[in-house]
Structure formats: structure tokens, C-alpha cells
Design an enzyme around this catalytic site. Structure first.
Site, PDB file in Angstrom:
ATOM      1  N   VAL A   1       3.536   2.156  10.293  1.00  0.00           N
ATOM      2  CA  VAL A   1       4.280   2.287   9.031  1.00  0.00           C
ATOM      3  C   VAL A   1       3.499   1.651   7.875  1.00  0.00           C
ATOM      4  O   VAL A   1       3.300   2.268   6.829  1.00  0.00           O
ATOM      5  CB  VAL A   1       5.682   1.624   9.177  1.00  0.00           C
ATOM      6  CG1 VAL A   1       6.394   1.539   7.834  1.00  0.00           C
ATOM      7  CG2 VAL A   1       6.532   2.394  10.182  1.00  0.00           C
ATOM      8  N   VAL A   2       3.047   0.427   8.056  1.00  0.00           N
ATOM      9  CA  VAL A   2       2.354  -0.291   6.974  1.00  0.00           C
ATOM     10  C   VAL A   2       0.879   0.144   6.891  1.00  0.00           C
ATOM     11  O   VAL A   2       0.373   0.463   5.811  1.00  0.00           O
ATOM     12  CB  VAL A   2       2.459  -1.829   7.164  1.00  0.00           C
ATOM     13  CG1 VAL A   2       1.712  -2.561   6.057  1.00  0.00           C
ATOM     14  CG2 VAL A   2       3.925  -2.274   7.201  1.00  0.00           C
TER      15      VAL A   2
ATOM     16  N   ARG B   1      -3.847   2.486  18.604  1.00  0.00           N
ATOM     17  CA  ARG B   1      -3.565   2.554  20.037  1.00  0.00           C
ATOM     18  C   ARG B   1      -3.611   4.001  20.523  1.00  0.00           C
ATOM     19  O   ARG B   1      -3.959   4.274  21.651  1.00  0.00           O
ATOM     20  CB  ARG B   1      -2.204   1.927  20.319  1.00  0.00           C
ATOM     21  CG  ARG B   1      -2.192   1.155  21.600  1.00  0.00           C
ATOM     22  CD  ARG B   1      -1.089   0.195  21.779  1.00  0.00           C
ATOM     23  NE  ARG B   1       0.153   0.558  21.106  1.00  0.00           N
ATOM     24  CZ  ARG B   1       1.214  -0.226  21.110  1.00  0.00           C
ATOM     25  NH1 ARG B   1       1.178  -1.370  21.736  1.00  0.00           N
ATOM     26  NH2 ARG B   1       2.312   0.135  20.497  1.00  0.00           N
TER      27      ARG B   1
ATOM     28  N   GLU C   1      11.590  -4.050  12.781  1.00  0.00           N
ATOM     29  CA  GLU C   1      10.444  -4.469  13.603  1.00  0.00           C
ATOM     30  C   GLU C   1      10.340  -3.549  14.820  1.00  0.00           C
ATOM     31  O   GLU C   1      11.311  -2.848  15.172  1.00  0.00           O
ATOM     32  CB  GLU C   1      10.631  -5.917  14.058  1.00  0.00           C
ATOM     33  CG  GLU C   1      10.611  -6.915  12.930  1.00  0.00           C
ATOM     34  CD  GLU C   1       9.321  -6.857  12.110  1.00  0.00           C
ATOM     35  OE1 GLU C   1       8.243  -7.084  12.660  1.00  0.00           O
ATOM     36  OE2 GLU C   1       9.396  -6.562  10.912  1.00  0.00           O
TER      37      GLU C   1
ATOM     38  N   ASP D   1      13.179 -12.650  12.790  1.00  0.00           N
ATOM     39  CA  ASP D   1      12.264 -12.282  11.699  1.00  0.00           C
ATOM     40  C   ASP D   1      12.547 -13.142  10.460  1.00  0.00           C
ATOM     41  O   ASP D   1      11.615 -13.700   9.856  1.00  0.00           O
ATOM     42  CB  ASP D   1      12.450 -10.791  11.372  1.00  0.00           C
ATOM     43  CG  ASP D   1      11.565 -10.333  10.230  1.00  0.00           C
ATOM     44  OD1 ASP D   1      10.372 -10.104  10.469  1.00  0.00           O
ATOM     45  OD2 ASP D   1      12.067 -10.232   9.096  1.00  0.00           O
TER      46      ASP D   1
ATOM     47  N   LYS E   1      10.195 -16.076   8.595  1.00  0.00           N
ATOM     48  CA  LYS E   1       9.939 -16.108   7.146  1.00  0.00           C
ATOM     49  C   LYS E   1      10.394 -17.443   6.553  1.00  0.00           C
ATOM     50  O   LYS E   1       9.722 -18.000   5.674  1.00  0.00           O
ATOM     51  CB  LYS E   1      10.649 -14.938   6.471  1.00  0.00           C
ATOM     52  CG  LYS E   1      10.021 -13.587   6.835  1.00  0.00           C
ATOM     53  CD  LYS E   1      10.939 -12.433   6.486  1.00  0.00           C
ATOM     54  CE  LYS E   1      10.274 -11.086   6.749  1.00  0.00           C
ATOM     55  NZ  LYS E   1      11.216  -9.957   6.718  1.00  0.00           N
TER      56      LYS E   1
ATOM     57  N   GLY F   1       9.521  -1.662   4.393  1.00  0.00           N
ATOM     58  CA  GLY F   1       9.089  -0.272   4.197  1.00  0.00           C
ATOM     59  C   GLY F   1       7.582  -0.202   4.030  1.00  0.00           C
ATOM     60  O   GLY F   1       6.948  -1.154   3.563  1.00  0.00           O
TER      61      GLY F   1
HETATM   62  N1  LIG Z   1       7.591  -2.224   8.331  1.00  0.00           N
HETATM   63  C1  LIG Z   1       7.867  -3.137   7.399  1.00  0.00           C
HETATM   64  O1  LIG Z   1       8.724  -2.949   6.522  1.00  0.00           O
HETATM   65  C2  LIG Z   1       7.140  -4.432   7.377  1.00  0.00           C
HETATM   66  C3  LIG Z   1       6.306  -4.814   8.403  1.00  0.00           C
HETATM   67  N2  LIG Z   1       5.668  -6.021   8.359  1.00  0.00           N
HETATM   68  C4  LIG Z   1       4.782  -6.417   9.421  1.00  0.00           C
HETATM   69  O2  LIG Z   1       3.667  -5.545   9.416  1.00  0.00           O
HETATM   70  C5  LIG Z   1       3.157  -5.413  10.735  1.00  0.00           C
HETATM   71  C6  LIG Z   1       3.121  -3.941  11.100  1.00  0.00           C
HETATM   72  O3  LIG Z   1       4.412  -3.416  10.996  1.00  0.00           O
HETATM   73  P1  LIG Z   1       4.679  -1.836  11.056  1.00  0.00           P
HETATM   74  O4  LIG Z   1       3.579  -1.110  10.424  1.00  0.00           O
HETATM   75  O5  LIG Z   1       6.057  -1.656  10.570  1.00  0.00           O
HETATM   76  O6  LIG Z   1       4.671  -1.616  12.630  1.00  0.00           O
HETATM   77  P2  LIG Z   1       4.288  -0.272  13.418  1.00  0.00           P
HETATM   78  O7  LIG Z   1       4.804  -0.454  14.806  1.00  0.00           O
HETATM   79  O8  LIG Z   1       4.739   0.920  12.653  1.00  0.00           O
HETATM   80  O9  LIG Z   1       2.699  -0.294  13.396  1.00  0.00           O
HETATM   81  C7  LIG Z   1       1.923  -1.089  14.218  1.00  0.00           C
HETATM   82  C8  LIG Z   1       0.824  -0.197  14.756  1.00  0.00           C
HETATM   83  O10 LIG Z   1      -0.128  -0.989  15.450  1.00  0.00           O
HETATM   84  C9  LIG Z   1      -0.563  -0.250  16.570  1.00  0.00           C
HETATM   85  N3  LIG Z   1      -1.123  -1.169  17.563  1.00  0.00           N
HETATM   86  C10 LIG Z   1      -0.484  -1.993  18.414  1.00  0.00           C
HETATM   87  N4  LIG Z   1      -1.369  -2.674  19.162  1.00  0.00           N
HETATM   88  C11 LIG Z   1      -2.590  -2.284  18.763  1.00  0.00           C
HETATM   89  C12 LIG Z   1      -3.906  -2.629  19.159  1.00  0.00           C
HETATM   90  N5  LIG Z   1      -4.138  -3.518  20.110  1.00  0.00           N
HETATM   91  N6  LIG Z   1      -4.927  -2.043  18.528  1.00  0.00           N
HETATM   92  C13 LIG Z   1      -4.714  -1.118  17.559  1.00  0.00           C
HETATM   93  N7  LIG Z   1      -3.484  -0.752  17.139  1.00  0.00           N
HETATM   94  C14 LIG Z   1      -2.446  -1.331  17.756  1.00  0.00           C
HETATM   95  C15 LIG Z   1       0.680   0.468  17.056  1.00  0.00           C
HETATM   96  O11 LIG Z   1       0.363   1.590  17.842  1.00  0.00           O
HETATM   97  C16 LIG Z   1       1.352   0.861  15.737  1.00  0.00           C
HETATM   98  O12 LIG Z   1       0.954   2.130  15.291  1.00  0.00           O
HETATM   99  C17 LIG Z   1       4.074  -6.270  11.620  1.00  0.00           C
HETATM  100  O13 LIG Z   1       3.527  -7.545  11.747  1.00  0.00           O
HETATM  101  C18 LIG Z   1       5.361  -6.320  10.816  1.00  0.00           C
HETATM  102  O14 LIG Z   1       6.127  -7.467  11.116  1.00  0.00           O
HETATM  103  C19 LIG Z   1       5.806  -6.878   7.288  1.00  0.00           C
HETATM  104  C20 LIG Z   1       6.611  -6.557   6.253  1.00  0.00           C
HETATM  105  C21 LIG Z   1       7.360  -5.326   6.226  1.00  0.00           C
HETATM  106  N1  LIG Z   2      11.693  -5.844   9.677  1.00  0.00           N
HETATM  107  C1  LIG Z   2      11.426  -6.518   8.448  1.00  0.00           C
HETATM  108  C2  LIG Z   2      10.262  -5.893   7.757  1.00  0.00           C
HETATM  109  C3  LIG Z   2       9.771  -6.707   6.639  1.00  0.00           C
HETATM  110  O1  LIG Z   2       9.439  -7.869   6.750  1.00  0.00           O
HETATM  111  C4  LIG Z   2      12.643  -6.437   7.552  1.00  0.00           C
HETATM  112  O2  LIG Z   2      13.530  -5.614   7.835  1.00  0.00           O
HETATM  113  O3  LIG Z   2      12.718  -7.186   6.583  1.00  0.00           O
END
Ligand SMILES: NC(=O)C1=CN([C@@H]2O[C@H](COP(=O)(O)OP(=O)(O)OC[C@H]3O[C@@H](n4cnc5c(N)ncnc54)[C@H](O)[C@@H]3O)[C@@H](O)[C@H]2O)C=CC1
Ligand SMILES: N[C@@H](CC=O)C(=O)O
Ligand code: NA
Length: 432
Positions: free
Chosen positions: A15-16, A47, A191, A202, A206, A305
């Protein structure tokens, strides 16, 4: 402008990560102008390599994140994998191989922030993580830099978008918990394991990060008192409404009145509808910071998001790249104050307690006596006879400010009364 590009390795393209890659491409010229050198996406660790990723050159994609961070020519590693391992090892390996790191990983930073900062310092590298707290909202940098000359006493707010989205839906549309959670997940707010959101882990991570920076003190995840929002019911919302309140999952970090200790906690709380936090809707976050000189500041914006979070990641990327070009590093960990972190028992606030009691004379006096014996002063009491003819009534007590330890003692004693059939809910009341 320097023509040789700064090289960025992106770890994770979910997502990010996918939004970080998109903005790096679409805003490449502006980023270069702001940094003073072009930034090049030099590798993307994923992955699932077979997935089609629009806008990303397949030649950059690898499943070997370790080899990518060990390449030696990478300037900045952007870690958006999430979780503790392999993220922790990849970040430390990145430092060992000369890169700085931008991360959005609050779980890891709350658990191992001190060691990661030490590793960054040892290798003259930066560790930036604006995206880890309250998504797009600038909060880490204002606390670390803009308020570095002030004394912060309190940080209070909504720091989890998923739970705010769910509570808002439950309150405003009467939606069920699961239905609202499924929607938040589909929108990319939750998450990977949404238990982290709904059980408050979470927000607690924070809170640990915010308290650490605000009070110049190491605050570990275990130091943060945590209650999630899975037990908030429609009946709680009805009680809140009767009091002119709504319910939000809050993170509250406070310096004690004597300044000698701090507390950090996450739990659902009733807040008055007139309070600005009551009108924070959907996945938005809002955080109040109270300090000696500035007074009260409010930070508001999208807390989750892909695109909002990527905005914060890109802001860090620009800052870290600028630091690299000037041969400097930004601020590291500041924990010199080393204040003790007090337990939840020492927190002082107001409480809303809903009791199921026998509907007979003298019960109210009995209940009031228990509160008085524990030094908890009652503000209001509302008694409602049930229509089911079972001889039971519902008693709602709202207290004045009392310590959490006194309140726990009160509730324990109430449970032992024959006339108290059960404690239906206990909720803290904040923001008054
Ligand atoms: N989605 C959100 O709104 C927010 C997310 N975050 C943080 O950002 C980070 C990422 O979150 P998202 O993008 O939402 O999660 P996500 O699950 O959509 O993306 C994570 C990606 O990393 C990949 N991955 C996992 N292990 C791996 C590895 N060993 N090597 C390569 N790729 C690997 C997964 O396949 C997945 O595509 C997390 O730490 C989350 O807590 C922070 C703020 C907001
Ligand atoms: N899962 C978290 C993502 C951002 O930090 C949230 O919902 O706030
Ligand atoms: Na932020």
C-alpha cells in the site's frame, strides 16, 4: 545541481511502497530540484516478483532484500515492509553498508528504536520515520525540531486511522464492527494483522514514540498502558450520547504535575461533542501538543492510507538526501531526561461507570459509600429501572477526577456487593 543521482532502495511495495515509487517517478524533477541532485530508484525488494507493478521497471525488482541493502552504492533505504523481522536486520545492515534509512515501521521503532538510533549514529547515518506516527501529519519533526526549545507537557490525540474509521462508522451510521473493519482494510488503512489496530498495539507503539521524543526519555512499548476498542458497544455510544459525548480511541502521553515522571496510555474514552477531537472523522488523525511556551497546538490530517503515508516518507527522503549532500546528519535520539515512566494506577482522570444493580431501596447509598471509601468523588448518578420486570436497574455513575488505582479499587469493591449484579462498562472521560 549535482548530476550523479542519489540511489534509493525500496523495501516493500504494498500500500505505502507502491505510492512511494509512484510519487518518486511522477515528481522526479521537483524532488531533484528540492534536493539538489536527482534521486533514482535503484532497486525494489518485494515478496511476490510476478505481480504486475505499474510504473516500476521489472529489472529493478528483486526478492533478495538483503543483497539490495548490501550493494554498497545505496544512499537511502526506504523500509515499508512492516513487522519486526526481517525489517530490523535489513535496517541495521543498511547502516553497516553506508545507507541512511527512512521507515514507516512504528512497531519496530517502538520496540527497538534506541538500538536502531545507536546503529545509525555509529555509522553516521540518518534514521527518519515521520510516516510511523499519524501518517501524513507532520508530528515527529515538529516535536523533534520546531519544539526543541520548548517543554512539552502533554500529547493527546487520535493516532490510529483504522479504529477512528470504525468508531466513526459505528457512531454515525450504526454500522457493525466487522463490516467497518473490512472497509478500513480494503481502503489500505489497517495493518497486515488488523489486531494491531483494534487491540490498540499500533496506537501504543505510536504513543511510545511520541512520548519518547516529547519528554526526551526512553519509553518502551511495555511502558504504555493499552486497551483496544473491540469491546466498545452500541450501548456505550448511547451512554456517551446521553452525556453529550462520543467515543474515540485516544493516545495520551503526560508529564506528571511535578515534572518528575511521565505516563503513556491508549484506551477508548468519552469526549464531549464540543471537543475538536469529536469531529475527527474517518481515517483522519488529530493530535494536541501542550507545551510551556507555545501553549496548545493541534495537528490534524490523514492518518493512514497509501498516498498520505507516502507523502511523509517522501518528506523524510528529501531531508535525508539533503543531509547526505551536505555531509551532515539530522537529529538522533534524545533521551537525556531519562524520566521514570509511571504505571497506569497513577494516572488521574474522570470515569463513566455503568452498573447493573438490584432495583430496591438503599442500593444507591451502598454504591455511593463504596466510592467514598475509596476516595473517588461522584459527579453525577443516573438510575434507570429496567422494563423487563426482573427487579434490576441500571446505574450510571460519572466521577470527578480520581487516580486509576482508586477507581480500580472501587470497582473491585462494587463487584463484591450482593446488590451489584455486574459492571456493564467502565470508560474514561477525557477532554474536559
Ligand atoms: N497503510 C498505512 O496506512 C500505513 C502504514 N504504515 C506502515 O508502513 C509499513 C507498510 O505498510 P503497508 O504498505 O500498509 O503494508 P503492506 O502489507 O501493504 O505492504 C508491505 C509489503 O511488504 C512486502 N514484504 C514483506 N516482507 C518482505 C520482504 N522480506 N521483502 C520484500 N518485501 C516484503 C509485502 O509483500 C507487502 O507487499 C508498515 O510498517 C506499516 O505499519 C505507516 C503508516 C500508515
Ligand atoms: N494501521 C494504521 C496505519 C497508519 O499508521 C492506522 O490505521 O492508523
Ligand atoms: Na506523521
Amino acid at each position: 545541481m549535482r548530476t550523479r543521482p542519489l540511489k534509493v532502495a525500496l523495501l516493500g511495495c504494498g500500500v505505502v511502497g507502491s505510492e512511494v515509487a509512484r510519487i518518486m517517478t511522477t515528481h522526479a524533477d521537483d524532488l531533484a530540484a528540492r534536493i539538489g541532485a536527482p534521486v533514482e530508484l535503484a532497486g525494489v525488494a518485494v515478496r511476490r516478483p510476478d505481480k504486475v507493478r505499474e510504473g516500476i521497471d521489472p529489472a529493478l525488482v528483486t526478492t533478495d532484500a538483503t543483497a539490495l541493502v548490501k550493494r554498497g552504492d545505496i544512499d537511502v533505504v526506504v523500509e515499508v515492509i512492516g513487522g519486526i523481522e526481517p525489517a530490523r536486520t535489513l535496517i541495521t545492515t543498511a547502516f553497516e553498508h553506508g545507507a541512511s534509512v527512512v521507515s514507516a515501521n512504528k512497531a519496530l521503532l517502538a520496540q527497538d528504536g534506541a538500538a536502531l538510533h545507536a546503529a545509525a549514529e555509529e555509522h553516521d547515518a540518518d534514521l527518519y520515520y515521520e510516516a510511523a506516527v499519524a501518517g501524513a501529519i507532520p508530528l515527529i519533526r515538529p516535536l523533534r525540531e520546531s519544539l526543541a526549545g520548548d517543554k512539552v507537557n502533554r500529547v493527546l490525540g487520535i493516532v490510529n486511522g483504522t479504529t477512528n474509521f470504525i468508531l466513526d462508522k459505528m457512531d454515525s451510521t450504526g454500522a457493525g464492527y466487522q463490516e467497518a473493519l473490512d472497509e478500513a482494510t480494503a481502503l489500505g488503512y489497517a495493518e497486515a494483522d488488523p489486531t494491531a489496530d483494534v487491540e490498540g498495539f499500533d496506537a501504543a507503539a505510536k504513543a511510545a514514540i511520541l512520548a519518547g521524543i516529547a519528554f526526551h526519555t526512553r519509553v518502551r512499548l511495555d511502558d504504555v498502558y493499552r486497551e483496544g476498542m473491540t469491546e466498545v458497544t452500541a450501548a456505550d455510544f448511547a451512554s456517551a450520547k446521553a452525556m453529550g459525548c462520543t467515543i474515540k480511541l485516544l493516545a495520551i502521553c503526560e508529564r506528571a504535575a511535578d515534572g518528575g515522571s511521565v505516563t503513556a496510555r491508549v484506551h477508548p474514552a468519552m469526549i464531549p461533542l464540543t471537543h475538536p477531537l469529536a469531529s475527527v472523522r474517518g481515517a483522519y488523525n488529530a493530535v494536541f501538543v501542550e507545551s510551556d511556551a507555545a501553549g496548545q497546538l493541534m495537528f490534524y490530517g490523514p492518518g493512514a492510507g497509501g498516498s498520505p503515508t507516502a507523502s511523509a516518507v517522501l518528506g523524510d527522503l528529501v531531508a535525508v538526501c539533503r543531509n547526505r549532500l551536505s555531509g551532515a546528519t539530522g537529529p538522533g535520539e534524545s533521551a537525556y531526561a531519562a524520566l521514570p515512566v509511571s504505571s497506569m494506577g497513577e494516572v488521574v482522570t474522570r470515569y463513566h461507570i455503568s452498573l447493573d444493580v438490584a432495583d430496591k431501596p438503599g442500593v444507591l447509598a451502598q454504591v455511593a459509600t463504596v466510592f467514598a471509601e475509596h476516595g473517588v468523588s461522584i459527579d453525577t448518578v443516573r438510575q434507570q429501572g429496567r422494563q423487563d420486570g426482573g427487579g434490576e436497574a441500571s446505574l450510571v455513575v460519572v466521577t470527578h477526577r480520581a487516580s486509576d488505582a482508586s477507581l480500580s479499587g472501587t470497582v473491585e469493591a462494587l463487584r463484591k456487593l450482593d446488590t451489584v449484579r455486574g459492571v456493564a462498562s467502565i470508560m474514561r472521560v477525557e477532554g474536559e
